[in-house]
Scaffold this active site. Structure first.
Site, PDB file in Angstrom:
ATOM      1  N   ARG A  78       5.408  12.354   7.201  1.00  0.00           N
ATOM      2  CA  ARG A  78       5.170  13.773   7.464  1.00  0.00           C
ATOM      3  C   ARG A  78       6.291  14.394   8.272  1.00  0.00           C
ATOM      4  NH1 ARG A  78       0.827  10.919   8.999  1.00  0.00           N
ATOM      5  NH2 ARG A  78      -0.919  10.939   7.547  1.00  0.00           N
ATOM      6  N   SER A 146       5.331   4.242  13.726  1.00  0.00           N
ATOM      7  CA  SER A 146       4.213   3.363  14.106  1.00  0.00           C
ATOM      8  C   SER A 146       4.393   1.900  13.738  1.00  0.00           C
ATOM      9  CB  SER A 146       2.909   3.905  13.544  1.00  0.00           C
ATOM     10  OG  SER A 146       3.130   4.849  12.547  1.00  0.00           O
ATOM     11  N   ASP A 199       2.707   6.003  17.095  1.00  0.00           N
ATOM     12  CA  ASP A 199       1.692   6.993  16.684  1.00  0.00           C
ATOM     13  C   ASP A 199       0.504   7.041  17.639  1.00  0.00           C
ATOM     14  OD1 ASP A 199       0.955   4.471  15.839  1.00  0.00           O
ATOM     15  OD2 ASP A 199      -0.005   5.154  13.991  1.00  0.00           O
TER      16      ASP A 199
HETATM   17  P1  ADP Z   1      -1.186   5.745   8.127  1.00  0.00           P
HETATM   18  O1  ADP Z   1      -2.048   4.809   8.905  1.00  0.00           O
HETATM   19  O2  ADP Z   1      -0.577   5.111   6.946  1.00  0.00           O
HETATM   20  O3  ADP Z   1      -0.246   6.542   8.948  1.00  0.00           O
HETATM   21  P2  ADP Z   1      -3.531   7.295   7.710  1.00  0.00           P
HETATM   22  O4  ADP Z   1      -3.892   7.275   9.138  1.00  0.00           O
HETATM   23  O5  ADP Z   1      -3.691   8.559   6.943  1.00  0.00           O
HETATM   24  O6  ADP Z   1      -2.074   6.827   7.440  1.00  0.00           O
HETATM   25  O7  ADP Z   1      -4.412   6.160   7.021  1.00  0.00           O
HETATM   26  C1  ADP Z   1      -4.380   5.968   5.657  1.00  0.00           C
HETATM   27  C2  ADP Z   1      -5.277   4.803   5.323  1.00  0.00           C
HETATM   28  O8  ADP Z   1      -6.614   5.066   5.694  1.00  0.00           O
HETATM   29  C3  ADP Z   1      -5.306   4.495   3.849  1.00  0.00           C
HETATM   30  O9  ADP Z   1      -4.353   3.512   3.532  1.00  0.00           O
HETATM   31  C4  ADP Z   1      -6.704   3.984   3.614  1.00  0.00           C
HETATM   32  O10 ADP Z   1      -6.732   2.586   3.728  1.00  0.00           O
HETATM   33  C5  ADP Z   1      -7.514   4.550   4.730  1.00  0.00           C
HETATM   34  N1  ADP Z   1      -8.359   5.652   4.258  1.00  0.00           N
HETATM   35  C6  ADP Z   1      -8.018   6.922   4.031  1.00  0.00           C
HETATM   36  N2  ADP Z   1      -9.057   7.647   3.605  1.00  0.00           N
HETATM   37  C7  ADP Z   1     -10.103   6.816   3.552  1.00  0.00           C
HETATM   38  C8  ADP Z   1     -11.467   6.943   3.171  1.00  0.00           C
HETATM   39  N3  ADP Z   1     -11.985   8.082   2.755  1.00  0.00           N
HETATM   40  N4  ADP Z   1     -12.229   5.868   3.253  1.00  0.00           N
HETATM   41  C9  ADP Z   1     -11.740   4.699   3.681  1.00  0.00           C
HETATM   42  N5  ADP Z   1     -10.477   4.505   4.020  1.00  0.00           N
HETATM   43  C10 ADP Z   1      -9.663   5.544   3.960  1.00  0.00           C
END
Ligand code: ADP
Length: 468
Positions: A78, A146, A199
């Site tokens: 992002r 992160s 993060d």
């Molecule tokens: P990151 O940790 O990669 O920075 P996020 O915090 O957005 O990004 O987390 C994304 C992860 O969260 C996805 O890989 C998925 O495993 C999990 N995730 C996202 N939406 C859902 C959902 N509705 N239900 C379960 N797990 C989810």
């Protein structure tokens, strides 16, 4: 032949192996607090790295001006710009998010940082709204990165190792901020990394910006991690550390936490054995979005092998990571009487059709067991962290009480799994924790939760369960 009994036995065994009664959670809480002490006592003293961040002051809402930031996490990348108006107000903000191309996660650091710099440049150039950059007007950039970093200053730090499926060998040991600075200058983008933060630290900063009682932050997304505000005199491995506030944010890197009290199954062991980072990130592998779906897949695969509950050949179940966590969440959140959603996921994503209701129920049960364990372990981690700082309501060793009433404690929780997965939250808050999403967070599009208000330990679990 219909070997239903064997499938049920496997689920029963899973249930038993994943069980997290409060007695066991207490042991996890204690182990977390002990490991935190050990990690603060010496480098390498614990699986918890307890990394210094050089952040001793958190924003409080009085900040003004235009800020650029970028966030490289696990799944998405992002870029954003915010304009802060003081008094906690946000005058404008703009976010652009996109998935990180798979091939960049395992390529070279140059490719990765060139990609990031080019997107950032496009983002900055796309502004026609009075924020145009003058040629000699160098902008400061906040960089949320992160992965475990050994911080050298607030704006520099070397990568210790990759996690969450990234493996760009040549980046390990390099100063991440410098890598980005070089990529930006190569393409003529006049920006410089002013702050390199984890993060969790970004989440803590945002939480504190909105509520000054925020003292810790937890991420439950692709991976999981936590950070908190620690007194400098408790950071024994860094004698004589002086900060204006007498405190410093410590990045725990709790994904790597391990304790023999964690309920581990043969599926966890197999997942770990086949992972690129074996024997590492043990806590993360039981909790976070990268792994939960695959634990479920492993269980279903074994059920398919040892019983004939699936009429179709279930060879798709042998494909690692084919069942992604959001799909697993989808199945568990299916509240239709005949579990149509479970049937749909099995059919569309795993190519298993004609699954009878009875079997769909069993599949949902497996999802439930794995989710429940994850959520309760994450909650125990939070209690452990608060126990270490004397804020768990027990009035413990390092009591955080100001005489009389306990201090208010807010923990900021962020991450796609936590935010997007209602069942996860419900499990974590068994005791009816009161959760609210502060409205002012919405514009930032980061959905932060104010949680654990007026925290008492028993609130994490059903009251009678905790006291039993
Ligand atoms: P990151 O940790 O990669 O920075 P996020 O915090 O957005 O990004 O987390 C994304 C992860 O969260 C996805 O890989 C998925 O495993 C999990 N995730 C996202 N939406 C859902 C959902 N509705 N239900 C379960 N797990 C989810």
């Amino acid at each position: 032949r219909w070997r239903w009994g064997q499938a049920v036995t496997l689920v029963r065994e899973l249930e038993e192996a994943c069980d997290t009664p409060v007695g066991r959670l207490r042991q996890v809480v204690d182990a977390m607090a002990v490991e935190m002490h050990a990690g603060l006592a010496s480098d390498g003293g614990s699986k918890l790295k307890m990394l210094l961040t050089f952040i001793d002051n958190l924003p409080d809402g009085t900040e003004e001006g235009t800020y650029y930031a970028l966030d490289l996490g696990g799944t998405n990348f992002r870029v954003l710009r915010v304009q802060l108006g003081g008094k906690g107000s946000m005058m404008s903000h703009k976010v652009e998010s996109q998935p990180i191309p798979q091939e960049l996660m395992t390529g070279t650091s140059e490719e990765l940082f060139n990609f990031i710099a080019s997107i950032l440049k496009r983002f900055v150039q796309s502004e026609n709204d009075g924020f145009q950059q003058l040629p000699d007007d160098r902008k400061d950039l906040g960089f949320t990165f992160s992965f475990p970093v050994k911080q050298l200053s607030i704006s520099s730090g070397v990568l210790i190792k990759w996690t969450k499926g990234f493996s760009i060998e040549d980046a390990v040991g390099k100063d991440i901020a410098q890598c980005l600075n070089e990529a930006m200058s190569k393409i003529g983008l006049n920006m410089r990394v002013a702050a390199l933060v984890n993060d969790t630290v970004g989440t803590l900063a945002l939480g504190h910006y909105n509520d000054e009682d925020t003292v810790a932050a937890v991420i439950i997304g692709t991976g999981t991690n936590a950070c908190y505000l620690e007194r400098t005199d408790a950071i024994i491995k860094c004698q004589g550390l002086l900060t204006n506030s007498g405190a410093m944010v410590v990045n725990m890197e709790w994904g790597n936490f391990w304790s023999s009290h964690l309920p581990r199954t043969s599926y966890d062991i197999a997942l770990d054995d086949e992972s690129p980072n074996r024997n590492e990130q043990g806590f993360e592998k039981m909790i976070s979005g990268m792994y939960l779906g695959d634990i479920v897949r492993r269980v279903l695969y074994r059920m398919a092998e040892e019983s004939d509950i699936f009429l179709d050949p279930a060879k798709n179940l042998s494909v690692p990571f084919i069942l992604r966590t959001p799909l697993m969440a989808n199945m568990l959140e299916d509240d239709s009487p005949d579990l149509t959603q479970v049937g749909r996921v099995l059919e569309e994503h795993l190519k298993i059709s004609r699954v009878p209701l009875k079997v769909r129920r069993l599949v949902a049960r497996v999802c439930d067991i794995v989710t429940r364990r994850a959520a309760r372990l994450a909650a125990a981690g939070i209690v452990g962290m608060l126990k270490k700082t004397g804020r768990d309501g027990s009035g413990g060793v390092e009591s955080g009480r100001t005489r009389g009433k306990p201090r208010r404690t807010v923990v900021a929780v962020e991450g796609g799994l936590y935010i997007g997965y209602t069942m996860f939250k419900q499990h974590e808050v068994l005791g009816g924790l009161d959760i609210s999403i502060p409205n002012q967070m919405e514009p930032l599009n980061t959905k932060l939760y104010e949680k654990y208000k007026n925290l008492k330990k028993r609130k994490f679990f059903a009251e009678d369960e905790w006291n039993r």
